[in-house]
Design a protein around this motif. Structure first.
Motif, PDB file in Angstrom:
ATOM      1  N   GLY A  84       0.804  -1.226   0.000  1.00 38.08           N
ATOM      2  CA  GLY A  84       0.000   0.000   0.000  1.00 38.08           C
ATOM      3  C   GLY A  84       0.826   1.259   0.000  1.00 38.08           C
ATOM      4  N   GLY A  85       2.129   1.174   0.078  1.00 31.75           N
ATOM      5  CA  GLY A  85       2.959   2.374   0.102  1.00 31.75           C
ATOM      6  C   GLY A  85       4.367   1.989  -0.283  1.00 31.75           C
TER       7      GLY A  85
ATOM      8  N   LEU B 117       7.005   5.120   4.996  1.00 33.34           N
ATOM      9  CA  LEU B 117       6.307   4.737   3.768  1.00 33.34           C
ATOM     10  C   LEU B 117       5.530   5.934   3.231  1.00 33.34           C
ATOM     11  CD1 LEU B 117       5.057   1.272   4.968  1.00 33.34           C
ATOM     12  CD2 LEU B 117       7.033   1.766   3.496  1.00 33.34           C
ATOM     13  N   TYR B 118       5.374   5.949   1.947  1.00 32.62           N
ATOM     14  CA  TYR B 118       4.685   7.072   1.294  1.00 32.62           C
ATOM     15  C   TYR B 118       3.768   6.498   0.241  1.00 32.62           C
ATOM     16  CZ  TYR B 118       8.402   9.652   3.584  1.00 32.62           C
ATOM     17  OH  TYR B 118       9.226  10.160   4.528  1.00 32.62           O
ATOM     18  N   PRO B 119       2.833   7.310  -0.295  1.00 27.75           N
ATOM     19  CA  PRO B 119       1.981   6.803  -1.386  1.00 27.75           C
ATOM     20  C   PRO B 119       2.870   6.329  -2.546  1.00 27.75           C
ATOM     21  CG  PRO B 119       1.244   8.956  -0.630  1.00 27.75           C
ATOM     22  CD  PRO B 119       2.553   8.691   0.047  1.00 27.75           C
TER      23      PRO B 119
ATOM     24  N   HIS C  80      -3.629   8.784  -3.176  1.00 27.88           N
ATOM     25  CA  HIS C  80      -3.499   9.540  -1.933  1.00 27.88           C
ATOM     26  C   HIS C  80      -2.971  10.926  -2.225  1.00 27.88           C
ATOM     27  CE1 HIS C  80      -4.100   6.263   0.888  1.00 27.88           C
ATOM     28  NE2 HIS C  80      -3.416   5.479   0.054  1.00 27.88           N
TER      29      HIS C  80
ATOM     30  N   PRO D 169       3.090  14.536   1.782  1.00 30.31           N
ATOM     31  CA  PRO D 169       4.284  14.101   2.524  1.00 30.31           C
ATOM     32  C   PRO D 169       5.532  14.108   1.643  1.00 30.31           C
ATOM     33  CG  PRO D 169       2.459  12.648   2.993  1.00 30.31           C
ATOM     34  CD  PRO D 169       2.000  13.553   1.890  1.00 30.31           C
TER      35      PRO D 169
END
Lengths: 320, 1117
Positions: free
Chosen positions: B124-125, B242-244, B285, B289
Motif C-alpha cells: 500500500g505504500g 512509507l509514502y503513497p 493519496h 508528505p
C-alpha cells in the motif's frame, strides 16, 4: 599521564555514571496504562521513534476499567481512558485531570441490533448486552435518550466484550452496545448498526487522564508525553500511508482492518487539542452531557463540577 | 519494483501500442480523429521482462476492446522534460516524479495509485531500502553512512534516492550532504555496484530487493538492510517511512472524458483476474508528505538557497568592499576620538558635580544634634562621605597609641559587610597597616595599592579585603580618631582627600559642639531634678518642717507646718512662732521658759534634740496639740549655726488614745467609778496610809438585791442605767478621800479610810444604804432597789491581812446580810469567816481530787418487786480522799451546795457512769444506770446537747439506758426551763426521775409540770413504814397518784423483806435498798449481777455488801 583518548574515555565514563546516578535520583517513571485501542496506539508508535524516553513507562491493561483500578491502587499515574471512564473515576474519588485528547469516536462505538429492530423505540423491554462499566453504557444511554427511552425501559445484560459473540449467537441478547473490533465481529454475523458514535459526534472522547497527585515533579515528563502524542497524531495526519502500516504492525492486524478502524475515529490536530481545552469546549460539553446522562441513570452517585477536569498546562503552544 | 514496472508496462501495453516520442506521437495525434491518450512511463529496468509480460497480457486488453492509449517509456529526466513540455496526457510516475509533476503544473492530478501484490500482502505504500554488503561491519546504522560512497539508480528515484536521503536527514541534517552519491541508472545497476565494491551502500526502492531475490539476480544473503523498519504489516523490507506509491498522474492536457475512461478501466482491474498483473489500482493519496520531504531536503524541483560567503562578495564587488572598509575605519577612528573627549568632558562634569554635592553635604549637615543621635548622625554622614568618594567603605576608628589597639567608633551602614549595630571589639594596631602611620603622623594617607603591597590592618566590625585606602585624622593635630574610606573602584585622588578632610572636620565640629551642649543641659537637668525632688519631699512630707536662719527667724516652712501653726509660708519668713502667740510646754504640761521653744534651745545649746514630746498652746492655755520634735543645727564653714531645721509630727491623737486606754484600765466604763483593779489599789493605799497614821479602814461590800430580776424584767439597758444612777448616789454618800469601785455586775466596794473608830463608818454606811434604796424612776418605771452591805475592817489586831482577804471578809459579811433578810448591812465576824474559809478550802480540795482521779462511782441495783428482774442501778459518788479516807457524798456535797464546782463534779459522774456502762460484759451491757443531777447543772446552757454528745461517744449505749435523777430543790422552781431540758433529752431516749420525792420542796406542781418518767420515793417513808403508820398512808397516796399520772415508782430504802412485801402490796413495782444490795464498786456489781436470781426478790432479796450509813448521791441519796 593519561593519553588524550584515555582521558576522554574516562570523562565519558564519569559522565555516564553521573547521568545514571542522576537518573536514579530522579522521580520514578510515569506509568501510563494503555488498553488496546487504535486511538491509543499512537503512544507506542511515538515510543518506537524514541519520542518517549525511559521516564515514561507504558503499561498494557486489558480495559479501561482495569486502568481505573490500577490508578486507584496507585500502580498507574496516568491512563488512556474514555471520557465517561474519567467521569466514573472521579465519581469513585480519583482526582483525575485530562491532559490531552487521544481521539473522538466517529463510528467506532455502535449500538448493534438484530435485523428485526428498526428503531430505538423498539428496544423497549429488549435484552441489551454491554459492558456496564464501559463506553457502551454511554452509547446506549445516548441512544435510548434519542428514542425517548431510559435505561429502566430496557433489560441490561452485563457482558465483557469478548463474550458478546457467544451471547449473540445463542440468542440471549437482542442488542449490544460495543466498539471496534467487537462491533465488526457482530456485524459479521448479521447484526445491524442502529446507532453509532457518528450519530453522537464529539460525545465519546478518548483522553489521557492523569492522577493529580502524580503531577507534582513530573511536569516536564507530562509535557514530553503530550507533545510526543501530538507529534504522533500529526504523523497520522501528515503521512497516513506510513502511519497505517505502523499502527497495523503495532496491532498485529491486517492493514485493511486498521484502516477501517482509523476511519471510525478522529485524531485531533494541535489546534483541535487547544480548542478542546478552551472554556465551553466540546470536550466540556461532552463531560457535562455524560455527567447528566449518568446522574439521570443513577450510574454515578455524586454530582461533580468540571473545575479541575482539564489541565492544559502540558499542551505545546498552538502553531501560529 | 522491477516487477511492478513490468506489470504497469504490461498493462499499458495491452491498452496501447508503444510509440516513439515526441515527433511520432505528435503526428499520430493529428491523424487520429479521436486523439489517443499519451501515457508516459519511466524506464527504469531491463526491457526483456517488460516485453515478455506485454505479450501475455495484450490479449486481455484487446478483448476489452479499448485501444486508445499510446505508451511512451522514457528515461526519468526525459520523462520529466516531456511533462514540462506538455507532450504527455498522463504518466505513471514514482512519488518523487509525481510531486515534481505537481510542482511543474498544479493541474497535474494523481488519479490512481498502484498497489502491487506480494506473497506477503498488498503493497500500500513505498519507501526506500538502504543496503550494504553483508560482510560490511563498519556500517550498522544510518549515521555510519557519513562520507560513504552510495550507489543509487538515478536522482529522480524515490525509494532509491529521495526517501533514504530524507531518513538520513531526519537522523542528522548534515548527513545527506556528506554522501558521495553515484547514479548507476537502474536499481539493478546500483545493487551490482554495491556488490562489486564500487559503492559502500546502495539505495533502492522497496519491493525491488524481494523481486530481484526471487529472480535470482541477487543473493539475499549477500546484502544487509540498514535501518530496517519493524513493520510486520508491510509485506516488504523498508529502511524508511512509507509514502503513497506509484501513481497515474493526469496531466493538464488530459480531458475530463479521458480521465473518466482511464479511471473506469484502471479501477476495474481489481475486479478482474489478470494473469501476470501482480497488483491493482485504488484512488490516489495525497502526495503532500513527498512534497514536504523534497522541500526539507531541497531536492529538485525545490531548492535551498546556498549561503552567501565573503569570498563571493569579494570576488564580485572588490571596490565596494574596499570603500565600505575605509568608511568603517574612519567611523571607528572618529568614534575613538569622541570617546576620549567625552570621557574628559564627563570627568569635568563629574568634578563639578562632586563639588556641588560636597557643598550641599556640608551645607545640609546639621550644626548640632541630640546626644542620643550623635552616633546615627555620624553613621549617616559617613554614608555621605562614602557616597561622595564613591567608596565601598567608610568608618571612623579610634586609635589608642598606648595600648596599640584600633577600635571602631562608627561605620557607614553596609560597609565591608560590617554589622553597625553590634558593639565592636578592638584589634591590635599593625605597623605598616596604614592606620598606625596616619595616627602617628596625624597626616592624611592615601594608599591605592593597599591590596597588593601593604600589610592588611584588620578592622573591628568590618570584614572583606581592602583594595584602596584613604585615611585622614578627624581632628587636626590629633591621631586619636581616623576617618577611613576604602575600596573606591578607581584610585583615590586629591578631590577625595579634600572631601574627606572637609566633611570630617565639619562632622567632628558638630559632634564636639553637641557633646558640650548636651553636658550643659544634663548638668542643668540634674540640678533641677534634685531641687524638684527636695521640694517634693519638703512639700509632701507628712510631718512639719520649719527652717530657721542663724539669726533665729523662720526661713522656710513646709505646707504641713504652715497649716499646723496657721501661718502663711511667705508671711512667716523672718519671724518666730512666738510672734504668732504660740507657746510650748513640756511633757507634763509645764510651760517652757519664756520665749523659749525647742529651736531657741538648740540655738543656745548647739546640740540636736531628738524625739522630744512638746505641747503646743496659745499663750498660757492648756496644750491644744502635742508634737514630737527633732531639731538639728546646721553649721556653716566657720562653725557657726547657719540654719536650724525643726521637724515634727503631730501626736495629739496618739496622746489622747493613750489617756483613754489608761482610763479604761482603771475605771469602769459604765459608771465611771474605779474598777476592781483601781479599787484594790485604792484599798491597798488606804491600808498603808492608815497604818502609818494609826487610823482604821472600813471596806463596804455592796451588792444590789434582786438586780438580776431588774435585768430580766426590764432589760439590760434599764439595769445599766440603774447601776449608773446608784453609783452616782453612792459616790455622793461618801466622804472626800473615800473610794467607790465597781467590782462586779451589781457589786460595789466602798473604801472608807481615815476612821478613828470602826463605828465611824456606820453613818456613811447607812447613808449608802438609804441612798441605794431610794426609788429610781427610769424610763417611766419606778424601781425600788435594795442593797445588802457587808463590812470588814483593817487592821484586825495582830492578824495579817491583805486587801483581797479584807474584801473576801466584806463579801462574807454581805452574804450574811443577804441571808439575814437583805436590805441591811452586817459587820464581819471571825466565826462565820472560818466557815467561809473551810468552804473555800473544800472547793479547792474537790478540784484537786478531780484532777487526781480520786472520785469513783458505786452502784446500787434497782429490783422489780414482782418479777425479781434487775431494773437498773443508781450510780453513787464516793471520794477516796488521800487523808480522810473514803468519803460519802454528804461530806463534800452538802457544804458545797450551789457552788459551781458541783457542776464539774456532776459532769464527771455522768462521764464515768457512761464509761462504766460501756465496760460492762456484753451480757450486762443492757443495764440502765441512773445518775443524780443537780438542777443548776440541768439549767447550764447546752446541757441537753452535752448529754447527746456524750451518748454519741458511746455508740453501744442507748439513750434509754441513762436516767437522770433530779433532786427536788428550790432551783426546780423554774419548771418551764427544766421541762424544756427534759423534753429535749427525751428526744434521744434519756429518762428523768424525780429524786427523794416527798422529802423536801415536794410540790405536786412538779409532777404536773415536769414530764418525768419515774418518781423515787424518799427512803424515810419506806424505812418508817408500818402497817399503821402515816407514812404508809402517804406512800399509798403517792403510789396511786403516780399510777394516775402513769409515772413509774421506785422506792428507795427497802431494807427488809417486810418492806418489800408491803411495797409490793402497795403496788410499788421497783425498789432499791439493802434488802437487795448495798452500793458497790463496779467490779462487785458485775459479779452481783451474775449471781442474781430473780426469785430472790420475791423472797425479799439478800444483802451482799457491808452496810455503811445510807449515803447520799449528789444532792442526796
Amino acid at each position: 599521564m593519561l593519553s588524550g583518548s584515555a582521558f576522554a574515555r574516562r570523562c565519558r565514563i564519569t559522565a555516564v555514571l553521573l547521568c545514571a546516578l542522576l537518573a536514579g535520583c530522579s522521580e520514578k517513571p510515569l506509568r501510563i496504562g494503555i488498553n488496546p485501542w487504535i486511538g491509543y496506539d499512537v503512544i507506542p508508535m511515538a515510543q518506537r521513534w524514541d519520542w518517549i524516553g525511559p521516564e515514561i513507562e507504558l503499561v498494557d491493561t486489558a480495559s479501561g476499567a482495569d486502568s481505573l483500578a490500577a490508578l486507584a491502587s496507585g500502580e498507574l499515574h496516568a491512563a488512556c481512558l474514555t471520557l465517561d471512564e474519567v467521569i466514573r473515576g472521579i465519581d469513585a474519588g480519583l482526582p483525575l485531570s485530562i491532559v490531552a485528547v487521544m481521539d473522538t469516536s466517529s463510528g467506532a462505538d455502535s449500538l448493534l441490533v438484530r435485523p428485526d429492530i428498526a428503531d430505538v423505540a423498539q428496544l423497549r423491554g429488549r435484552r441489551i448486552a454491554l459492558q456496564a462499566s464501559g463506553v457502551g453504557m454511554l452509547m446506549l444511554t445516548a441512544a435510548l435518550e434519542s428514542g425517548g427511552l431510559s435505561i429502566a425501559d430496557v433489560q441490561l445484560i452485563d457482558a465483557k466484550s469478548g463474550q458478546l459473540l457467544e451471547l449473540w449467537q445463542s440468542g440471549a441478547v437482542d442488542a449490544a452496545a460495543t466498539y471496534e473490533p467487537f462491533a465488526r465481529v457482530l456485524r459479521g454475523t448479521g447484526a445491524r448498526t442502529l446507532l453509532s458514535s457518528r450519530d453522537t459526534p464529539e460525545l465519546i472522547f478518548d483522553v489521557i487522564a492523569v492522577h493529580r497527585d502524580a503531577i507534582a515533579g513530573r511536569q516536564k515528563t507530562l509535557e514530553k508525553l503530550v507533545s510526543a502524542v501530538l507529534r504522533a497524531q500529526a504523523h497520522v495526519h501528515d503521512n497516513p500511508v506510513d502511519a497505517l502500516y505502523r499502527l497495523a504492525s503495532l496491532q498485529d492486524k491486517p492493514v485493511r482492518i486498521t484502516e477501517e478502524e482509523l476511519r471510525r475515529i478522529v485524531l485531533p490536530t494541535l489546534d483541535a487539542q487547544h480548542r478542546y481545552f478552551e472554556q465551553d469546549s466540546a470536550l466540556l460539553h461532552a463531560a457535562r452531557r455524560i455527567h447528566g446522562l449518568f446522574v439521570d441513570a443513577r450510574i454515578i452517585q455524586r454530582p461533580q463540577g468540571n473545575a479541575r477536569l482539564l489541565d492544559a498546562r502540558f499542551l505545546p503552544e498552538p502553531a501560529s | 519494483m522491477t516487477r511492478v514496472f513490468a506489470c504497469l508496462g504490461l498493462l499499458l501495453a495491452c491498452l496501447l501500442p508503444l510509440a516513439p516520442l515526441p515527433a511520432g506521437a505528435q503526428a499520430q495525434a493529428q491523424e487520429t480523429p479521436e486523439p489517443r491518450i499519451r501515457v508516459g512511463i519511466s524506464m527504469e529496468r531491463s526491457s526483456s521482462i517488460f516485453s515478455d509480460q506485454i505479450a501475455s497480457l495484450r490479449v486481455f486488453f484487446r478483448d476489452i476492446g479499448r485501444d486508445r492509449f499510446t505508451l511512451h517509456p522514457l528515461p526519468p529526466d526525459e520523462l520529466m522534460q516531456a511533462i514540462r513540455n506538455r507532450q504527455l496526457d498522463a504518466a505513471f510516475l514514482n512519488p518523487y516524479q509525481t510531486a515534481y509533476a505537481q510542482y511543474l503544473d498544479q493541474r497535474a492530478r494523481p488519479l490512481v495509485t498502484f498497489k502491487a501484490s506480494m506473497p506477503a500482502g498488498r503493497v500500500g505504500g513505498v519507501g526506500g531500502v538502504v543496503l550494504v554488503r553483508s560482510g560490511t561491519t563498519e556500517i550498522r546504522e544510518l549515521s555510519d553512512l557519513r562520507g560513504r560512497q552510495v550507489a543509487i539508480p538515478h536522482r529522480l528515484s524515490f525509494g532509491g534516492y529521495a526517501a533514504p536521503l530524507y531518513e538520513l536527514h531526519m537522523a542528522d541534517p548534515a548527513l545527506p550532504d556528506s554522501l558521495k552519491i553515484s547514479a548507476s541508472g537502474t536499481h539493478r545497476d546500483a545493487l551490482e555496484a554495491l556488490l562489486a565494491g564500487s559503492a559502500d551502500a546502495a539505495f533502492i526502492d522497496t519491493v525491488v530487493l524481494e523481486q530481484l531475490t526471487d529472480d535470482g539476480v541477487v543473493d539475499r544473503e549477500s546484502v544487509r538492510v540498514i535501518n530496517a523498519q519493524d513493520l510486520p504489516a508491510y509485506p516488504a523490507v523498508t529502511s524508511t517511512r512509507l509514502y503513497p506509491g506509484w501513481t497515474l498522474v493526469g496531466l493538464p492536457s488530459l480531458t475530463a472524458a479521458q480521465t473518466d475512461t482511464m479511471l473506469a478501466v484502471l479501477l476495474d482491474v481489481r475486479r478482474r483476474s489478470i494473469g501476470g498483473l501482480h497488483g491493482d489500482f485504488s484512488l490516489a493519496h495525497s502526495y503532500e508528505p513527498v512534497h514536504r520531504m523534497l522541500r526539507e531536503l531541497g531536492l529538485p524541483p525545490y531548492h535551498r538557497t546556498p549561503a552567501l560567503s565573503w569570498q563571493d562578495i569579494w570576488r564580485n564587488e572588490p571596490r565596494t568592499m574596499l570603500l565600505w572598509a575605509s568608511i568603517t575605519f574612519v567611523v571607528f577612528l572618529l568614534a575613538g576620538f569622541l570617546f576620549i573627549y567625552a570621557r574628559r568632558i564627563r570627568a569635568l562634569f563629574q568634578q563639578e558635580k562632586l563639588n556641588a554635592r560636597r557643598e550641599r553635604a556640608l551645607r545640609d549637615m546639621p550644626t548640632d544634634v541630640e546626644p542620643v543621635d550623635i552616633l546615627p548622625f555620624v553613621r549617616e554622614q559617613l554614608d555621605v562621605v562614602k557616597g561622595l568618594t564613591r567608596s565601598g567603605f567608610a568608618g571612623i576608628y579610634r586609635v589608642n597609641a598606648q595600648t596599640r589597639e584600633i577600635e571602631a567608633y562608627a561605620m557607614a551602614a553596609s560597609a565591608l559587610g560590617a554589622d553597625t549595630a553590634e558593639p565592636l571589639d578592638s584589634e591590635p594596631l599593625l605597623p605598616g597597616g596604614g592606620w598606625a602611620e596616619c595616627s602617628e603622623s596625624t597626616c592624611a594617607l592615601t594608599v591605592n595599592d593597599y591590596g597588593g603591597s601593604r600589610q592588611q590592618q584588620p578592622l573591628p566590625g568590618a570584614c572583606g579585603p581592602v583594595e584602596r585606602l584613604l585615611l585622614s585624622p578627624v581632628e587636626a593635630g590629633s591621631g586619636a580618631l581616623i576617618l577611613g574610606v576604602a575600596n573606591k573602584s578607581a584610585a583615590y585622588d586629591a578631590q577625595d582627600l579634600k572631601t574627606v578632610e572637609l566633611l570630617s572636620a565639619q562632622i567632628w565640629g558638630t559632634v564636639r559642639r553637641s557633646e558640650a551642649e548636651a553636658q550643659l543641659v544634663a548638668r542643668d537637668r540634674e540640678a533641677r531634678a534634685s531641687a524638684d525632688l527636695l521640694q517634693g519631699i519638703f512639700d509632701s512630707f507628712a510631718g512639719g518642717i520649719v527652717v530657721y536662719s542663724g539669726a533665729g527667724g523662720i526661713q522656710l516652712i513646709n505646707p504641713m507646718a504652715s497649716e499646723f501653726f496657721g501661718i502663711g509660708a511667705r508671711d512667716a519668713i523672718g519671724r518666730r512662732l512666738t510672734d504668732y502667740g504660740w507657746q510650748f510646754c513640756d511633757r507634763d504640761g509645764q510651760p517652757m521658759n519664756q520665749g523659749s521653744d525647742p529651736a531657741a534651745r538648740v540655738m543656745l545649746q548647739r546640740t540636736p534634740i531628738s524625739n522630744l514630746t512638746v505641747g503646743v498652746c496659745r499663750s498660757d492655755a492648756q496644750p491644744s496639740a502635742w508634737i514630737l520634735v527633732n531639731v538639728r543645727p546646721l553649721l556653716d564653714s566657720a562653725g557657726d549655726i547657719a540654719r536650724i531645721v525643726v521637724s515634727f509630727s503631730d501626736i495629739t491623737s496618739m496622746r489622747k488614745a493613750e489617756a483613754e486606754l489608761e482610763h479604761q484600765a482603771y475605771y469602769d466604763s459604765l459608771t465611771g467609778v474605779p474598777n476592781r483593779t483601781l479599787g484594790i489599789e485604792s484599798l491597798k493605799l488606804a491600808m498603808q496610809q492608815c497604818q502609818r497614821r494609826g487610823r482604821r479602814v472600813a471596806v463596804a461590800y455592796i451588792d444590789l438585791d434582786n438586780f438580776k430580776e431588774v435585768n430580766d424584767s426590764h432589760g439590760h439597758e434599764v439595769g445599766d442605767m440603774l447601776l449608773k444612777v446608784l453609783a452616782a448616789r453612792m459616790h455622793v454618800a461618801l466622804r472626800e478621800g473615800d473610794t467607790l469601785a465597781r467590782i462586779g455586775g451589781d457589786e460595789f466596794v466602798a473604801v472608807l479610810c481615815d476612821l478613828q473608830r470602826e463605828t465611824d463608818c456606820l453613818p456613811v454606811v447607812e447613808r449608802l444604804l438609804s441612798l441605794s434604796t431610794e426609788p429610781v424612776t427610769l424610763d417611766e418605771k419606778v424601781l425600788s432597789p435594795t442593797a445588802s452591805i457587808g463590812i470588814s475592817f483593817y487592821p484586825q489586831g495582830e492578824v495579817a491581812l491583805d486587801a483581797e482577804q479584807l474584801l473576801r471578809q466584806a463579801d462574807h459579811a454581805m452574804y450574811q446580810a443577804k441571808t439575814e433578810g437583805r436590805n441591811c448591812f452586817r459587820l464581819f465576824d471571825q466565826a462565820s469567816n472560818q466557815l467561809l474559809e473551810n468552804k473555800h478550802q473544800l472547793v479547792n480540795d474537790v478540784r484537786r481530787g478531780l484532777t487526781a482521779d480520786e472520785f469513783c462511782l458505786h452502784y446500787q441495783p434497782k429490783v422489780d418487786l414482782v418479777t425479781g428482774e434487775i431494773r437498773g442501778a443508781e450510780a453513787l459518788i464516793r471520794w477516796q480522799h488521800p487523808e480522810r479516807g473514803l468519803l460519802a457524798p454528804a461530806r463534800f456535797l452538802v457544804p458545797l451546795e450551789n457552788h459551781s464546782v458541783l457542776i464539774d463534779l456532776g459532769d464527771w459522774v455522768i462521764d464515768q457512769a457512761l464509761r462504766d456502762l460501756s465496760s460492762l460484759p456484753t451480757s450486762q451491757r443492757d443495764l440502765a444506770v441512773s445518775v443524780n443531777i443537780s438542777p443548776p447543772q440541768l439549767l447550764v446552757e447546752g446541757f441537753a446537747e452535752s448529754i447527746r454528745e456524750r451518748l454519741a461517744a458511746y455508740p453501744a449505749i442507748e439513750g434509754r439506758q441513762l436516767e437522770l435523777e433530779i433532786l427536788e430543790t428550790s432551783a426546780l422552781e423554774n419548771t418551764r426551763d427544766v421541762a424544756e431540758v427534759i423534753t429535749r433529752c427525751a428526744e434521744f431516749g434519756v429518762h428523768f426521775a424525780l429524786d427523794d420525792f416527798g422529802s423536801g420542796y415536794s410540790s405536786l406542781v412538779y409532777l404536773q409540770a415536769l414530764p418525768i418518767d419515774t418518781l423515787k420515793i424518799d427512803q424515810t417513808f419506806v424505812r418508817n413504814m408500818t402497817h399503821e403508820s402515816a407514812d404508809l398512808a402517804i406512800l399509798r397516796a403517792i403510789v396511786s397518784l403516780a399510777q394516775a399520772l402513769d409515772i413509774r415508782i421506785v422506792a428507795e430504802g427497802a431494807e427488809t423483806e417486810e418492806h418489800c412485801r408491803l411495797l409490793r402490796a402497795l403496788g410499788c413495782e421497783v425498789a432499791q435498798g439493802y434488802a437487795f444490795a448495798r452500793p458497790m464498786p463496779l467490779a462487785e456489781l458485775v459479779r452481783w449481777l451474775d449471781d442474781w436470781q430473780p426469785s430472790r426478790a420475791l423472797a425479799g432479796g439478800r444483802v451482799t455488801a457491808p452496810a455503811p450509813a445510807p449515803a447520799p448521791a449528789i444532792g442526796a441519796d
